[in-house]
Design a protein around this motif. Structure first.
Motif, PDB file in Angstrom:
ATOM      1  N   UNK A  41      -6.263  -2.627   3.581  1.00 47.05           N
ATOM      2  CA  UNK A  41      -5.254  -1.852   4.299  1.00 47.05           C
ATOM      3  C   UNK A  41      -4.289  -2.753   5.074  1.00 47.05           C
ATOM      4  N   UNK A  42      -2.994  -2.479   4.923  1.00 52.06           N
ATOM      5  CA  UNK A  42      -1.955  -3.137   5.704  1.00 52.06           C
ATOM      6  C   UNK A  42      -1.666  -4.580   5.335  1.00 52.06           C
ATOM      7  N   UNK A  43      -2.026  -5.007   4.148  1.00 50.41           N
ATOM      8  CA  UNK A  43      -1.799  -6.399   3.751  1.00 50.41           C
ATOM      9  C   UNK A  43      -0.326  -6.674   3.476  1.00 50.41           C
ATOM     10  N   UNK A  44       0.104  -7.845   3.875  1.00 43.86           N
ATOM     11  CA  UNK A  44       1.445  -8.342   3.580  1.00 43.86           C
ATOM     12  C   UNK A  44       1.256  -9.470   2.569  1.00 43.86           C
ATOM     13  N   UNK A  45       1.614  -9.231   1.330  1.00 40.06           N
ATOM     14  CA  UNK A  45       1.409 -10.199   0.257  1.00 40.06           C
ATOM     15  C   UNK A  45       2.750 -10.817  -0.137  1.00 40.06           C
ATOM     16  N   UNK A  46       2.857 -12.125   0.006  1.00 37.91           N
ATOM     17  CA  UNK A  46       4.047 -12.872  -0.402  1.00 37.91           C
ATOM     18  C   UNK A  46       3.646 -13.724  -1.598  1.00 37.91           C
ATOM     19  N   UNK A  47       4.359 -13.549  -2.703  1.00 41.47           N
ATOM     20  CA  UNK A  47       4.055 -14.294  -3.919  1.00 41.47           C
ATOM     21  C   UNK A  47       5.238 -15.202  -4.248  1.00 41.47           C
ATOM     22  N   UNK A  48       4.976 -16.496  -4.247  1.00 44.15           N
ATOM     23  CA  UNK A  48       5.985 -17.508  -4.563  1.00 44.15           C
ATOM     24  C   UNK A  48       5.942 -17.793  -6.061  1.00 44.15           C
ATOM     25  N   UNK A  49       7.049 -17.500  -6.740  1.00 37.85           N
ATOM     26  CA  UNK A  49       7.139 -17.668  -8.193  1.00 37.85           C
ATOM     27  C   UNK A  49       7.985 -18.880  -8.585  1.00 37.85           C
ATOM     28  N   UNK A  50       8.210 -19.796  -7.660  1.00 37.77           N
ATOM     29  CA  UNK A  50       9.065 -20.955  -7.901  1.00 37.77           C
ATOM     30  C   UNK A  50       8.648 -21.731  -9.147  1.00 37.77           C
ATOM     31  N   UNK A  66       0.367  -4.268  -8.455  1.00 35.70           N
ATOM     32  CA  UNK A  66       0.180  -4.791  -7.100  1.00 35.70           C
ATOM     33  C   UNK A  66       1.023  -4.025  -6.091  1.00 35.70           C
ATOM     34  N   UNK A  67       2.282  -3.799  -6.457  1.00 38.65           N
ATOM     35  CA  UNK A  67       3.206  -3.068  -5.587  1.00 38.65           C
ATOM     36  C   UNK A  67       2.648  -1.677  -5.265  1.00 38.65           C
ATOM     37  N   UNK A  68       2.200  -0.972  -6.285  1.00 35.16           N
ATOM     38  CA  UNK A  68       1.667   0.386  -6.086  1.00 35.16           C
ATOM     39  C   UNK A  68       0.408   0.362  -5.230  1.00 35.16           C
ATOM     40  N   UNK A  69      -0.494  -0.583  -5.490  1.00 41.02           N
ATOM     41  CA  UNK A  69      -1.742  -0.675  -4.733  1.00 41.02           C
ATOM     42  C   UNK A  69      -1.468  -1.011  -3.270  1.00 41.02           C
ATOM     43  N   UNK A  70      -0.567  -1.956  -3.035  1.00 41.41           N
ATOM     44  CA  UNK A  70      -0.231  -2.319  -1.657  1.00 41.41           C
ATOM     45  C   UNK A  70       0.399  -1.147  -0.910  1.00 41.41           C
ATOM     46  N   UNK A  71       1.323  -0.476  -1.554  1.00 40.00           N
ATOM     47  CA  UNK A  71       1.981   0.675  -0.904  1.00 40.00           C
ATOM     48  C   UNK A  71       0.981   1.777  -0.593  1.00 40.00           C
ATOM     49  N   UNK A  72       0.038   2.018  -1.506  1.00 46.77           N
ATOM     50  CA  UNK A  72      -0.981   3.039  -1.287  1.00 46.77           C
ATOM     51  C   UNK A  72      -1.861   2.697  -0.080  1.00 46.77           C
ATOM     52  N   UNK A  73      -1.959   1.407   0.216  1.00 46.88           N
ATOM     53  CA  UNK A  73      -2.772   0.950   1.344  1.00 46.88           C
ATOM     54  C   UNK A  73      -1.924   0.474   2.525  1.00 46.88           C
ATOM     55  N   UNK A  74      -0.689   0.981   2.601  1.00 45.20           N
ATOM     56  CA  UNK A  74       0.234   0.699   3.699  1.00 45.20           C
ATOM     57  C   UNK A  74       0.560  -0.792   3.841  1.00 45.20           C
ATOM     58  N   UNK A  75       0.626  -1.480   2.713  1.00 46.93           N
ATOM     59  CA  UNK A  75       0.971  -2.890   2.703  1.00 46.93           C
ATOM     60  C   UNK A  75       2.326  -3.122   2.061  1.00 46.93           C
ATOM     61  N   UNK A  76       2.706  -4.382   1.965  1.00 43.89           N
ATOM     62  CA  UNK A  76       3.991  -4.747   1.375  1.00 43.89           C
ATOM     63  C   UNK A  76       3.841  -5.951   0.461  1.00 43.89           C
ATOM     64  N   UNK A  77       4.703  -5.996  -0.555  1.00 45.14           N
ATOM     65  CA  UNK A  77       4.764  -7.107  -1.495  1.00 45.14           C
ATOM     66  C   UNK A  77       6.156  -7.721  -1.425  1.00 45.14           C
ATOM     67  N   UNK A  78       6.207  -9.034  -1.270  1.00 47.80           N
ATOM     68  CA  UNK A  78       7.471  -9.764  -1.308  1.00 47.80           C
ATOM     69  C   UNK A  78       7.349 -10.839  -2.371  1.00 47.80           C
ATOM     70  N   UNK A  95      13.244  -3.075 -11.357  1.00 49.05           N
ATOM     71  CA  UNK A  95      12.238  -3.364 -10.340  1.00 49.05           C
ATOM     72  C   UNK A  95      12.844  -4.043  -9.113  1.00 49.05           C
ATOM     73  N   UNK A  96      13.929  -4.756  -9.303  1.00 52.20           N
ATOM     74  CA  UNK A  96      14.590  -5.415  -8.173  1.00 52.20           C
ATOM     75  C   UNK A  96      15.118  -4.389  -7.164  1.00 52.20           C
ATOM     76  N   UNK A  97      15.330  -3.163  -7.612  1.00 57.48           N
ATOM     77  CA  UNK A  97      15.834  -2.115  -6.724  1.00 57.48           C
ATOM     78  C   UNK A  97      14.739  -1.516  -5.844  1.00 57.48           C
ATOM     79  N   UNK A  98      13.473  -1.666  -6.240  1.00 55.98           N
ATOM     80  CA  UNK A  98      12.385  -1.059  -5.472  1.00 55.98           C
ATOM     81  C   UNK A  98      11.468  -2.080  -4.806  1.00 55.98           C
ATOM     82  N   UNK A  99      11.451  -3.299  -5.314  1.00 55.93           N
ATOM     83  CA  UNK A  99      10.594  -4.339  -4.749  1.00 55.93           C
ATOM     84  C   UNK A  99      11.402  -5.243  -3.834  1.00 55.93           C
TER      85      UNK A  99
END
Length: 109
Positions: A41-50, A66-78, A95-99
């Motif tokens: 719950x509430x995780x902030x996940x930052x994924x570096x794709x460099x 991942x995006x759906x799972x994080x949102x369902x658990x009140x988290x965010x994906x960057x 996807x760039x419009x929603x993520x």
């Protein structure tokens, strides 16, 4: 080609750096490494794709899940550090419009 994933966790923030290719062969590994953090719950996940040199639709599916799972658990994906090629893939699919996509690389957690 293989994929490598480096994860740093600090409380409810996770920074993951991925290098290599994300395709049908490597996507399950990426999903398995990241989804366990998305289930908290509430995780902030930052994924570096460099250092990701290639991603196919299977890889996109991993990030949608991942995006759906994080949102369902009140988290965010960057997603950060995308090449122009990866950015275009996310743009074309809408996807760039929603993520949350940041073209700059974020600092570690």
């Amino acid at each position: 080609m293989n994929v490598s994933i480096k994860i740093t966790e600090n409380n409810n923030a996770v920074h993951a750096s991925i290098a290599g290719e994300i395709d049908a062969y490597t996507a399950p590994k990426v999903r398995d490494e990241l989804i366990k953090h998305a289930e908290k719950k509430g995780m902030q996940l930052v994924v570096d794709l460099t250092e990701v040199i290639y991603m196919d639709s299977t890889g996109l599916g991993v990030f949608v899940g991942l995006f759906k799972q994080l949102r369902a658990n009140e988290g965010d994906l960057t997603l950060t550090g995308m090449s122009e090629r990866l950015q275009r893939l996310f743009d074309i699919t809408g996807l760039a419009d929603v993520m949350d996509i940041n073209t700059e690389v974020e600092g570690g957690v």
